[in-house]
Write a protein that holds these residues in place. Structure first.
Motif, PDB file in Angstrom:
ATOM      1  N   LEU A  20     -33.991  19.399  18.981  1.00 30.40           N
ATOM      2  CA  LEU A  20     -35.355  18.535  19.024  1.00 30.40           C
ATOM      3  C   LEU A  20     -35.767  18.512  17.893  1.00 30.40           C
ATOM      4  N   GLU A  21     -36.261  17.349  17.320  1.00 31.13           N
ATOM      5  CA  GLU A  21     -36.641  17.127  16.184  1.00 31.13           C
ATOM      6  C   GLU A  21     -38.090  16.404  16.245  1.00 31.13           C
ATOM      7  N   ALA A  22     -39.307  17.065  15.651  1.00 33.58           N
ATOM      8  CA  ALA A  22     -40.511  16.641  15.794  1.00 33.58           C
ATOM      9  C   ALA A  22     -40.721  15.370  14.909  1.00 33.58           C
ATOM     10  N   VAL A  23     -41.130  14.009  15.287  1.00 33.75           N
ATOM     11  CA  VAL A  23     -41.378  12.854  14.652  1.00 33.75           C
ATOM     12  C   VAL A  23     -42.908  12.325  14.848  1.00 33.75           C
ATOM     13  N   GLN A  24     -43.254  11.522  14.062  1.00 31.53           N
ATOM     14  CA  GLN A  24     -44.549  11.052  13.870  1.00 31.53           C
ATOM     15  C   GLN A  24     -44.961  10.124  15.300  1.00 31.53           C
ATOM     16  N   ASP A  25     -43.787   9.331  15.638  1.00 37.80           N
ATOM     17  CA  ASP A  25     -43.801   8.361  16.741  1.00 37.80           C
ATOM     18  C   ASP A  25     -42.574   8.003  17.572  1.00 37.80           C
ATOM     19  N   VAL A  26     -42.212   8.630  18.689  1.00 37.48           N
ATOM     20  CA  VAL A  26     -40.986   8.393  18.919  1.00 37.48           C
ATOM     21  C   VAL A  26     -40.700   6.851  19.259  1.00 37.48           C
TER      22      VAL A  26
ATOM     23  N   LYS B 279     -46.056  22.834  14.399  1.00 35.87           N
ATOM     24  CA  LYS B 279     -46.936  21.727  14.366  1.00 35.87           C
ATOM     25  C   LYS B 279     -46.506  20.796  15.165  1.00 35.87           C
ATOM     26  N   ILE B 280     -46.994  20.252  16.166  1.00 33.64           N
ATOM     27  CA  ILE B 280     -46.576  19.070  17.080  1.00 33.64           C
ATOM     28  C   ILE B 280     -47.985  18.205  17.158  1.00 33.64           C
ATOM     29  N   ASP B 281     -47.546  16.981  16.671  1.00 28.22           N
ATOM     30  CA  ASP B 281     -48.709  15.911  16.761  1.00 28.22           C
ATOM     31  C   ASP B 281     -50.146  16.614  15.995  1.00 28.22           C
ATOM     32  N   ASN B 282     -49.809  17.009  14.924  1.00 31.11           N
ATOM     33  CA  ASN B 282     -50.926  17.662  14.149  1.00 31.11           C
ATOM     34  C   ASN B 282     -52.004  18.742  14.720  1.00 31.11           C
ATOM     35  N   TYR B 283     -51.240  19.153  15.724  1.00 35.96           N
ATOM     36  CA  TYR B 283     -51.766  20.274  16.196  1.00 35.96           C
ATOM     37  C   TYR B 283     -50.634  21.543  15.908  1.00 35.96           C
TER      38      TYR B 283
END
Length: 185
Positions: free
Chosen positions: A10-16, A82-86
């Motif tokens: 699972l990779e965090a991205v700015q916008d899926v 850090k997920i969605d700047n939180y």
């Protein structure tokens, strides 16, 4: 003993919904091609997406028992993702998945610095049921995929975590040291 373990990445991205170039996907393709390790790749851009992705894996994937690793590609600070700047502490993440990660190894790429106190990792393991948490304590400009792929491929041969880490260090001691490989179990 050889088994077939799966890896859920699972990779965090700015916008899926926006096209983006994954930093990890080429390494996962190499893992499948060269080592025959099956992996599933997903992205998320919010805490809801993160929770939904893991919950879908746990509750709906018929092969859930075959997943040995949950491989997380997230940035962070001071053991917070850090997920969605939180920023979310590992304790908060543990509570999302209370009892749902039984027997899994949660592995973080070196985009997230992992250096845990015993109380923190023990809480995470106790609450989630995970077998272990692994990752890297040192921030270096090189992505950890080479060592990650070796680690995952060795898990096909070594079920015992201590033996797995010993062999990993024997094969790539300099890289393990430079990245600060850690396993908490």
């Amino acid at each position: 003993m050889t088994h077939s373990h799966y890896i859920y990445c699972l990779e965090a991205v700015q916008d899926v919904s926006a096209p983006s170039k994954s930093i990890i996907l080429p390494a996962l393709q190499q893992l499948a091609l060269h080592y025959g390790v099956t992996n599933v790749y997903k992205t998320c851009d919010s805490i809801e997406g993160f929770e939904e992705s893991i919950s879908t894996l746990v509750c709906e994937d018929k092969d859930f028992e075959d997943y040995a690793f949950i491989y997380l590609i997230f940035e962070g600070r001071d053991n917070e993702l850090k997920i969605d700047n939180y920023f979310y502490s590992l304790e908060e993440i543990a509570e999302f998945f209370e009892g749902k990660l039984k027997g899994k190894v949660i592995h973080f790429a070196n985009t997230f610095r992992l250096d845990l106190e015993e109380e923190t990792f023990q809480y995470f393991l106790d609450v989630t049921g995970a077998r272990a948490i692994s990752g890297y304590a040192n921030q270096v400009p090189v992505l950890s995929t080479v060592l990650d792929n070796l680690y995952f491929s060795l898990s096909e041969e070594y079920d015992d975590l201590v033996e797995l880490v010993e062999v990993l260090h024997e094969k790539q001691y300099a890289l393990c040291s430079a990245l600060g490989f850690r396993m908490y179990y």
